[in-house]
Every structure is written in C-alpha cells, then in structure tokens.
Design a protein around this motif. Sequence first.
Motif, PDB file in Angstrom:
ATOM      1  N   LEU A 177       2.261   9.864   7.553  1.00 60.29           N
ATOM      2  CA  LEU A 177       1.614  11.134   7.195  1.00 60.29           C
ATOM      3  C   LEU A 177       0.204  10.945   6.664  1.00 60.29           C
ATOM      4  O   LEU A 177      -0.508  11.931   6.439  1.00 60.29           O
ATOM      5  CB  LEU A 177       2.470  11.878   6.169  1.00 60.29           C
ATOM      6  CG  LEU A 177       3.811  12.406   6.683  1.00 60.29           C
ATOM      7  CD1 LEU A 177       4.688  12.863   5.528  1.00 60.29           C
ATOM      8  CD2 LEU A 177       3.580  13.553   7.666  1.00 60.29           C
ATOM      9  N   GLY A 178      -0.175   9.695   6.433  1.00 63.18           N
ATOM     10  CA  GLY A 178      -1.531   9.439   5.954  1.00 63.18           C
ATOM     11  C   GLY A 178      -1.791  10.019   4.582  1.00 63.18           C
ATOM     12  O   GLY A 178      -2.848  10.617   4.339  1.00 63.18           O
ATOM     13  N   LEU A 179      -0.832   9.853   3.674  1.00 66.18           N
ATOM     14  CA  LEU A 179      -1.025  10.384   2.325  1.00 66.18           C
ATOM     15  C   LEU A 179      -2.056   9.546   1.570  1.00 66.18           C
ATOM     16  O   LEU A 179      -2.448   8.470   1.993  1.00 66.18           O
ATOM     17  CB  LEU A 179       0.305  10.393   1.572  1.00 66.18           C
ATOM     18  CG  LEU A 179       1.425  11.244   2.179  1.00 66.18           C
ATOM     19  CD1 LEU A 179       2.574  11.354   1.193  1.00 66.18           C
ATOM     20  CD2 LEU A 179       0.924  12.628   2.558  1.00 66.18           C
ATOM     21  N   PRO A 232       0.799  -1.246   0.000  1.00 63.58           N
ATOM     22  CA  PRO A 232       0.000   0.000   0.000  1.00 63.58           C
ATOM     23  C   PRO A 232       0.820   1.279   0.000  1.00 63.58           C
ATOM     24  O   PRO A 232       0.336   2.320  -0.424  1.00 63.58           O
ATOM     25  CB  PRO A 232      -0.831  -0.126   1.293  1.00 63.58           C
ATOM     26  CG  PRO A 232      -0.095  -1.116   2.142  1.00 63.58           C
ATOM     27  CD  PRO A 232       0.559  -2.069   1.187  1.00 63.58           C
ATOM     28  N   HIS A 233       2.079   1.241   0.474  1.00 61.40           N
ATOM     29  CA  HIS A 233       2.868   2.475   0.562  1.00 61.40           C
ATOM     30  C   HIS A 233       4.158   2.382  -0.247  1.00 61.40           C
ATOM     31  O   HIS A 233       5.111   3.133   0.005  1.00 61.40           O
ATOM     32  CB  HIS A 233       3.198   2.794   2.028  1.00 61.40           C
ATOM     33  CG  HIS A 233       1.997   2.778   2.919  1.00 61.40           C
ATOM     34  ND1 HIS A 233       1.762   1.789   3.865  1.00 61.40           N
ATOM     35  CD2 HIS A 233       0.932   3.613   2.982  1.00 61.40           C
ATOM     36  CE1 HIS A 233       0.626   2.027   4.477  1.00 61.40           C
ATOM     37  NE2 HIS A 233       0.099   3.124   3.969  1.00 61.40           N
ATOM     38  N   ASP A 234       4.197   1.510  -1.216  1.00 55.64           N
ATOM     39  CA  ASP A 234       5.437   1.287  -1.961  1.00 55.64           C
ATOM     40  C   ASP A 234       5.735   2.460  -2.894  1.00 55.64           C
ATOM     41  O   ASP A 234       4.824   3.179  -3.341  1.00 55.64           O
ATOM     42  CB  ASP A 234       5.349  -0.011  -2.759  1.00 55.64           C
ATOM     43  CG  ASP A 234       6.721  -0.638  -2.985  1.00 55.64           C
ATOM     44  OD1 ASP A 234       7.725  -0.064  -2.527  1.00 55.64           O
ATOM     45  OD2 ASP A 234       6.786  -1.697  -3.627  1.00 55.64           O
ATOM     46  N   VAL A 235       7.027   2.629  -3.201  1.00 56.64           N
ATOM     47  CA  VAL A 235       7.501   3.772  -3.993  1.00 56.64           C
ATOM     48  C   VAL A 235       8.409   3.275  -5.112  1.00 56.64           C
ATOM     49  O   VAL A 235       9.319   2.475  -4.874  1.00 56.64           O
ATOM     50  CB  VAL A 235       8.290   4.772  -3.119  1.00 56.64           C
ATOM     51  CG1 VAL A 235       8.686   6.004  -3.935  1.00 56.64           C
ATOM     52  CG2 VAL A 235       7.491   5.179  -1.898  1.00 56.64           C
ATOM     53  N   THR A 236       8.182   3.766  -6.321  1.00 61.39           N
ATOM     54  CA  THR A 236       9.056   3.508  -7.466  1.00 61.39           C
ATOM     55  C   THR A 236       9.886   4.746  -7.762  1.00 61.39           C
ATOM     56  O   THR A 236       9.339   5.854  -7.848  1.00 61.39           O
ATOM     57  CB  THR A 236       8.225   3.134  -8.713  1.00 61.39           C
ATOM     58  OG1 THR A 236       7.551   1.908  -8.473  1.00 61.39           O
ATOM     59  CG2 THR A 236       9.111   2.991  -9.945  1.00 61.39           C
ATOM     60  N   LEU A 237      11.190   4.557  -7.923  1.00 67.38           N
ATOM     61  CA  LEU A 237      12.042   5.660  -8.363  1.00 67.38           C
ATOM     62  C   LEU A 237      11.883   5.821  -9.870  1.00 67.38           C
ATOM     63  O   LEU A 237      12.025   4.857 -10.622  1.00 67.38           O
ATOM     64  CB  LEU A 237      13.504   5.385  -8.000  1.00 67.38           C
ATOM     65  CG  LEU A 237      14.503   6.525  -8.259  1.00 67.38           C
ATOM     66  CD1 LEU A 237      15.649   6.467  -7.250  1.00 67.38           C
ATOM     67  CD2 LEU A 237      15.073   6.499  -9.669  1.00 67.38           C
TER      68      LEU A 237
END
Length: 718
Positions: free
Chosen positions: A538-540, A426-431
């Motif tokens: 931060l609950g984005l 749910p909070h994963d990030v791709t560069l």
Amino acid sequence: MLPRGRPRALGAAALLLLLLLLGFLLFGGDLGCERREPGGRAGAPGCFPGPLMPRVPPDGRLRRAAALDGDPGAGPGDHNRSDCGPQPPPPPKCELLHVAIVCAGHNSSRDVITLVKSMLFYRKNPLHLHLVTDAVARNILETLFHTWMVPAVRVSFYHADQLKPQVSWIPNKHYSGLYGLMKLVLPSALPAELARVIVLDTDVTFASDISELWALFAHFSDTQAIGLVENQSDWYLGNLWKNHRPWPALGRGFNTGVILLRLDRLRQAGWEQMWRLTARRELLSLPATSLADQDIFNAVIKEHPGLVQRLPCVWNVQLSDHTLAERCYSEASDLKVIHWNSPKKLRVKNKHVEFFRNFYLTFLEYDGNLLRRELFVCPSQPPPGAEQALAQLDEEDPCFEFRQQQLTVHRVHVTFLPHEPPPPRPHDVTLVAQLSMDRLQMLEALCRHWPGPMSLALYLTDAEAQQFLHFVEASPVLAARQDVAYHVVYREGPLYPVNQLRNVALAQALTPYVFLSDIDFLPAYSLYDYLRASIEQLGLGSRRKAALVVPAFETLRYRFSFPHSKVELLALLDAGTLYTFRYHEWPRGHAPTDYARWREAQAPYRVQWAANYEPYVVVPRDCPRYDPRFVGFGWNKVAHIVELDAQEYELLVLPEAFTIHLPHAPSLDISRFRSSPTYRDCLQALKDEFHQDLSRHHGAAALKYLPALQQPQSPARG
C-alpha cells in the motif's frame, strides 16, 4: 523459584511493625545497642542504636571458634566488630549525601530499585545518586526516577561505554564482566568538585539510615581515603581449595560491596596511576582478576595500607558461599547493610538465610509510591505541576476519582525483563497492548499467535510485579521470547488508567509500525506476515497517511477451534460460533468496518469515520497518542480514532486480516459504568472537555464530531 509465603507489599506503618517483630519475636532481646561486658574494647565505631535493624541471636560457640581459629577479625583489637562505643557525629540534617552505583542491563536495574527502596525507607537526608550505566539501564532508570518523583533525590547518569577503554585491558573472570571493574575509575569519572561518595554494589540492602554510614567519614585520618569492611571469608587467605592463588591482600582482605571514598585525597595521591601500576604488575603472574575491582583494591591496599579505614562489619554483612559473616552478626546489636555477594544471590546456603531473605523481600515488594514522602526539615523544590493540581482538587466533586486518576503520575519501569530489540526492518510491526494481573493467562496464547515483536504495559503493584516475573520464568513459551518488551506501570488510584498504559507501550515500540490491540484478542496466525506485506504493497509512510483496520470478531465459548484462514472464519461465523465484535451489545462500535463487504472483499477498501467507531488499527509508530483523560471504562479507543480522523488518516480495511476476542469476566470498571449514573455523567463530562480541546486544535473541523460526543452511551455496552 523463591519460597512461597513472602511478605506482601506493606504500608509504612505495617512495615515498621513487621521489622520490629522480626527482630524481637524471632531473635529476642533488646533492639537497641548492646552493653559490653567490662573489658570490651572501648572506642570502637561500630554500634548505632536503631529500632528497625535486623538482629541475629548471639552464639557463644561461634565467638570461641573465631578466637581459636586465630581469625584476625575476632581479636580484641579488631575494627571489624560491632562493639558499642562513641558514635560519630551525624551529618547535618540537610547535608546532601552522594551515592555512586554501577549498573548495567535489565536484571541489575531491578536490583538497583530494591536497593534504592531500602535507602529511601530509612534516609533522613537528601540524596544525590551517581549512576554509571549502559544504554539499557539508563533508559530504564531515567524513566523510573522521572516518573517516581521522590522528593530530595537527584540523579546523575554517566556513560559506562565511555569508561570501558580504561578497564577493558584487565582480564576478569568475575560474572560482572567489565562493569565489575568500573569502580576503579570513579575518582576520575565523577565530577572534580565531588570530594566524598559512598559506593555501593547493586546487590546490597540497607537496614539503617545511610547517613550513619556517611558519618563514618569522620573517623578517617588525614591520610586515609578508602573505607571498607573486612572480607568475611577465607578467600584471600588462599586456603579454600588446593592450588587456590588469590590476589595479594592485607590479612583477610576487604570487600568492595560498600566503599567510602575520599575522592579528593585519591586524586591528590595519584590513584589512577597507583591502581594501574599495581594491576599491571600482578597480572604478570596472575592470569586475571577473580573478584573484579575487589582484587585490585586489595592489592593496592596491601602496598599502601595507610589508605584504608576499616569499617565495622555490620556495614557489609556478606552472604557469600563461604561466608564467615556469622562471626559478625552473632555479636552485633544490629545490622546495617546486607550484601548478597554470591552468584546464587537469594539461593545462597546459610542457616539464617530465611531471615535475611524475608528482610530483602519486604523491600522488593514494598510499595514504592509510599516513598514519595517529603523531608519536612529540609527545603525542597515545589512539586511538579501535576502534584500541585492534585492538591487543588475538590474531594467533594462527584468526578473527583476521575480527576485524580488523570493527574496521577505513575511510576514506570520499562523493559522490566530482558529484551532484545528487533533488527531494523522497513515494514515491521509491533503489537501494542496493555493488561493487568487478571489477564496474565492470555500471554502464552498471544505469543503463539503473534511471532513478531510486542510492547506490553502491565498495571501491577510492586508485589504483583514479582509474581509476574516468576510467571514468565516458569513458562517455557514466555521465557523463550526475547522480542516481547514488558513495561510495568505501578498501580495507584481507584480507576484503571487504560490510555496511559497504552501510551507507555506505544512509546516503547521500536518498529516503524504498530498494531494497536487489546490483550483479550488473539490475532490470526498469519496476521504478522500479512500486515508487513500490506504495508509495503500500500506504500504507507511518507507517501500515504493511513490506518489499516483489522476486522474484529468474538466468540462466547471458552474453547473453540481457532480459524487458520478467512474461509474457516466465515464458516464459524455462519455456524454461530463466531460473531462480529460486540454485535449483541454495541454494534455501532465496529459497524463502519462493513462486515458484509469484508466477506467478499479481495482488496483493501476505504471506510468513513462514524460516531463511536473504535476499530483495531495498524498505524505508524509516531501516530497521535491516546488521550490520557479517559480512565476506567468508556470512550478510550473512540477518542483515539476521532483524533486519527481529525488528522486525516485514511481508514483502510484489510480483506484477509482478522482478530478474535475471547470471553472473560467483566472488569470492575465496566461494572461501575453499567451500574452508576454518576460514573456515566463523569464520562460525559470528559467527552465534553475532549471536544473543547479538539476544537482548539482543529478549529471548525471539530464540529463534525460534536453530535457523536453528545450521544449518551448505553449502560448495556460491554
């Protein structure tokens, strides 16, 4: 690795000369149709004159050996030779030719592109490609053909997953797996109104106009429905090794890398029931197919020989491990289709393999943009809007290059290399970043710093794309990373389309959030984990619309000890080893981050947008796209941050995050920006147009940005 010294991507005229010289200088003689000695078999449908076909020198010893061996392909009545004789009538100039190909996965998709290039180079007729693909290949090829925009080429896709149940019951030892059996079901999978189709393996290369192959349908008798070239090995004779037991075949059998199918006749003959009954019967005594669909086609033909029309050997010159293809090309006046039907592909052992390899590599590295040529004798649909707009540009306009680059539609090959999508988190990030050939050396270091998924757009020529492929294969660090998606945007035009590249990489990101970076930055070793934790804390997302700012720093040293923490970074900053990014040349670009506050910050803090602010940010994947009008150097990131602010994204600076810029030589676009007043004037014109569009979308709120847009940009900026 492939041998060095491969031909580079060539212009159309240069390629014509190269192929002529290969045929004439290396192998000598006439490149047209051989004249046969008296007594040669008349009426053989094998020889078609053509100035661009590869030719291998005749070898009398090979001819005599074939006759002494009792080779059924060497007798005077054989259809598998390329003798001169009456040519079949060519199809009408604008007749639509149908081609079917089964393709699955990343590597096979690259093979299809080389095959299609060779077809397009020689073709004179409109083509309709029927592509049976898995989800990976469809995503790749759908994007590619949509952006390639080749005139008079239609493409239809068929879901391979829907066909799998029809062949999954057949045990198959061939490396192609289930996909190697799917040609059997084409008569039922393709549209019912389609009567004829050429079926091709992905590992074939054309050396002639495909319409000549289509013309061979004219040689079919009223009962023949399958056109095939004889197998050019002893596989089906069963004498390759002890206890070798192949599937039944007629003589040497036939190779199914190139097939002419009369679909209408096969349907009328009950093809589906025919091949299924044959396969089930043979599988009672044989454990599996060894050569996938080819074994079953041959077993059916053995039982129903009237179905097959033998094609001249030049339409499927097979370069397998045990090939006897030399018996074909030693007598042929020219070759039509080269088939790399060995698992070793270009590494197969063959005394003429260098000749065939160079021919293949010419198309592999050929500039696909040159194949966007009209078939002038055939009516075609008007070009897309961008093409029409390009044609209307004024070449005397000082900003012509900018206008041209904005409107250019680049060919895009997504997931150029094998890629494993990340598991959903749910909070994963791709560069997300973009680069050109001169920044490849950054990739290994980036992979060491960022353990998470990446989506990278590379601006390359066709030849450079192959160099990049070998670069990754030779790097243990890069080859081990299956979570890095590389997307090739093929180079075209004088300016670097930086924001178009960013948009390609951004569109292919698969995680909920993206870190919008540049290739010459190395993130903190802990940044990937820190960003995921910050997004959660931060609950984005739906609850909060924000862009997380990652403070940027730089070093002017090519070698330095990369800090492992904020404490270490501050020590380097105080020692003068690091600086805030562009502090000496363009401080306003990152000043709003408020580095003095960041030194002491323990929690995220909000900053306000200011003119020329261009931080590196983490945002949701569905964030606004970059404005593609900004090409070359200048305002490409600034405009994106303006759009984020206009859409009311909070700008939150993360207290433990940082990324560091490494030194490199200035790009050509930066040099032009610094030295050319015209370049800077054109950039200002783009900024004015950007504000006009901003006003249309956001109304009076866009007035906030007008002073920033009117500020001149310093030519000293780096």
